[in-house]
Motif scaffolding. Sequence first.
Motif, PDB file in Angstrom:
ATOM      1  N   PHE A  20     -14.633   5.049  -1.655  1.00  0.00           N
ATOM      2  CA  PHE A  20     -15.186   4.109  -0.738  1.00  0.00           C
ATOM      3  C   PHE A  20     -14.851   4.805   1.209  1.00  0.00           C
ATOM      4  O   PHE A  20     -13.855   5.958   1.113  1.00  0.00           O
TER       5      PHE A  20
ATOM      6  N   ARG B 275     -15.633   5.222   5.305  1.00  0.00           N
ATOM      7  CA  ARG B 275     -15.535   4.682   6.550  1.00  0.00           C
ATOM      8  C   ARG B 275     -15.140   5.734   7.233  1.00  0.00           C
ATOM      9  O   ARG B 275     -14.082   6.682   7.425  1.00  0.00           O
TER      10      ARG B 275
ATOM     11  N   ARG C 283      -8.671  -3.338  15.714  1.00  0.00           N
ATOM     12  CA  ARG C 283      -8.638  -3.687  14.169  1.00  0.00           C
ATOM     13  C   ARG C 283      -7.338  -4.174  13.299  1.00  0.00           C
ATOM     14  O   ARG C 283      -7.405  -4.675  13.549  1.00  0.00           O
TER      15      ARG C 283
ATOM     16  N   VAL D 288      -4.535  -6.834  13.542  1.00  0.00           N
ATOM     17  CA  VAL D 288      -3.704  -8.126  12.518  1.00  0.00           C
ATOM     18  C   VAL D 288      -2.707  -7.777  11.445  1.00  0.00           C
ATOM     19  O   VAL D 288      -2.088  -8.242  10.887  1.00  0.00           O
TER      20      VAL D 288
ATOM     21  N   LEU E  58      -3.494   2.385   6.790  1.00  0.00           N
ATOM     22  CA  LEU E  58      -4.926   1.451   6.834  1.00  0.00           C
ATOM     23  C   LEU E  58      -5.421   2.611   5.618  1.00  0.00           C
ATOM     24  O   LEU E  58      -6.524   2.577   5.002  1.00  0.00           O
TER      25      LEU E  58
ATOM     26  N   TYR F  68      -8.005   1.159   2.262  1.00  0.00           N
ATOM     27  CA  TYR F  68      -8.317   2.273   1.204  1.00  0.00           C
ATOM     28  C   TYR F  68      -8.832   2.232   0.313  1.00  0.00           C
ATOM     29  O   TYR F  68      -9.661   1.341  -0.451  1.00  0.00           O
TER      30      TYR F  68
ATOM     31  N   ARG G 198     -10.669  -1.997  -6.035  1.00  0.00           N
ATOM     32  CA  ARG G 198     -11.213  -3.000  -5.909  1.00  0.00           C
ATOM     33  C   ARG G 198     -12.554  -3.179  -7.041  1.00  0.00           C
ATOM     34  O   ARG G 198     -12.901  -4.536  -7.381  1.00  0.00           O
TER      35      ARG G 198
ATOM     36  N   LYS H  86      -8.988 -12.298   8.634  1.00  0.00           N
ATOM     37  CA  LYS H  86      -8.667 -11.334   9.714  1.00  0.00           C
ATOM     38  C   LYS H  86      -8.544 -10.288   8.596  1.00  0.00           C
ATOM     39  O   LYS H  86      -9.086  -9.001   9.640  1.00  0.00           O
ATOM     40  N   TRP H  87      -7.617  -9.648   7.945  1.00  0.00           N
ATOM     41  CA  TRP H  87      -6.789  -8.309   7.270  1.00  0.00           C
ATOM     42  C   TRP H  87      -7.872  -7.876   6.405  1.00  0.00           C
ATOM     43  O   TRP H  87      -8.431  -7.312   6.552  1.00  0.00           O
TER      44      TRP H  87
ATOM     45  N   ALA I 131     -11.392  -6.329   8.991  1.00  0.00           N
ATOM     46  CA  ALA I 131     -10.010  -5.127   9.847  1.00  0.00           C
ATOM     47  C   ALA I 131     -10.637  -3.737   8.689  1.00  0.00           C
ATOM     48  O   ALA I 131     -11.062  -3.278   8.899  1.00  0.00           O
ATOM     49  N   VAL I 132     -10.519  -4.068   7.740  1.00  0.00           N
ATOM     50  CA  VAL I 132      -9.736  -3.451   6.469  1.00  0.00           C
ATOM     51  C   VAL I 132     -11.124  -2.786   5.750  1.00  0.00           C
ATOM     52  O   VAL I 132     -11.315  -1.972   6.042  1.00  0.00           O
ATOM     53  N   TYR I 133     -12.054  -3.998   5.981  1.00  0.00           N
ATOM     54  CA  TYR I 133     -13.331  -3.197   5.153  1.00  0.00           C
ATOM     55  C   TYR I 133     -14.319  -2.817   6.477  1.00  0.00           C
ATOM     56  O   TYR I 133     -15.517  -2.031   6.025  1.00  0.00           O
TER      57      TYR I 133
ATOM     58  N   PHE J 250     -12.590 -12.627  -0.165  1.00  0.00           N
ATOM     59  CA  PHE J 250     -11.687 -12.607   0.724  1.00  0.00           C
ATOM     60  C   PHE J 250     -12.097 -13.667   2.089  1.00  0.00           C
ATOM     61  O   PHE J 250     -10.559 -14.172   2.750  1.00  0.00           O
TER      62      PHE J 250
ATOM     63  N   PRO K 124      -5.603 -10.190  -0.112  1.00  0.00           N
ATOM     64  CA  PRO K 124      -5.925  -8.233  -1.220  1.00  0.00           C
ATOM     65  C   PRO K 124      -4.507  -8.127  -0.961  1.00  0.00           C
ATOM     66  O   PRO K 124      -3.403  -8.040  -0.593  1.00  0.00           O
TER      67      PRO K 124
ATOM     68  N   ASP L 183      -0.045  -7.935   4.197  1.00  0.00           N
ATOM     69  CA  ASP L 183       1.298  -7.635   4.880  1.00  0.00           C
ATOM     70  C   ASP L 183       1.399  -8.808   5.126  1.00  0.00           C
ATOM     71  O   ASP L 183       0.853  -9.693   6.328  1.00  0.00           O
TER      72      ASP L 183
END
Lengths: 145, 165
Positions: free
Chosen positions: A26, A28, A37, A41, A69, A73, A79, B33-34, B37-39, B48, B55, B59
């Motif tokens: 994965f 990024r 971002r 959240v 974060l 990841y 997943r 939204k979570w 932001a993560v992906y 999702f 996920p 939180d």
Amino acid sequence: MNSSSAPSIPASAISRIQVGDQLQPFIRRTDFDNWNRYAAVNDEFLPHSMNDEAARREGFPKAFGMGNLQWSYVHSLLRAFIGPDGSILRVDVQFRNPNLREQTVTAHGTVTGIDGTTVSIDLWTQEDEGARLAVGKALVSLPSG
Amino acid sequence: MTETYLNDTVINAKGTLCSRSVSYPIEASAIRKWAMAVYWPEPAPQKFMDAEYAPEDFDAFAWGPASYASLLPGDDSSVVVRHGINERALGFPEWKFRAGLNGGMNCTYGVRMHVGDVITDVKSVGEYTERQGRNGLMLITQSISTWTNQRDELVKRTINTGICY
């Protein structure tokens, strides 16, 4: 870069997994646009992730990203491996180095054990030069068959 | 120069229950939204976006709890500590650190979180240790966070490690 040509092992069934298998990484590239971002959240507006000067006051060369974060990841990596019918049972991660701004972070995993439908995985994240940012282990369960 | 962070109060606090927080019901938009932001910049998985479930790393307390109560004697619950524990209410020394970093997390998962779930988080004191590092003596903190849902099912138990110097 956000994709990889490494062998993909998604949506796994336990019968197709072997010790030594590599999970599809994965990847990024990380900078303020990722972190802002995520801050939005997770209400995680940490000064050292928002500007370089704040990070320098803490002894770092530039801004660095949230451990939470990278945690996400690593979960995204898992997943993709377990597919829709698998479960993440346990994750244990230690952060070793900061994820500095403009680094490309790659989350990796290697299958280290299989016990029934439970799979043990060694995890790590690394930056462009190969230095490990985080290391850990996970336990997941996969559907039989 | 600090010789040690670990007095008897700090050492003996291990295992003390500190607080109980209850989340607002989980909303589909928060899950969506979570994941976005993560992906990002890739699209989030459709499950999702459809908020089939949250996920594992989501939180439920990200923007504050619906209610918070300290479990410490004499603490009026006026200070809400989201990550970690209320060290002042525990009687810990008022350390002044240059930096506080996320040292790691160890999480055991139970059932998944879904839209409408209300999560209860009970925090307790883990083990406090110290270690000499290149920035001087570092305090290694642990707080333990146990999440259950409205059916009293375990969602996850997380040991959060912090590093301060």
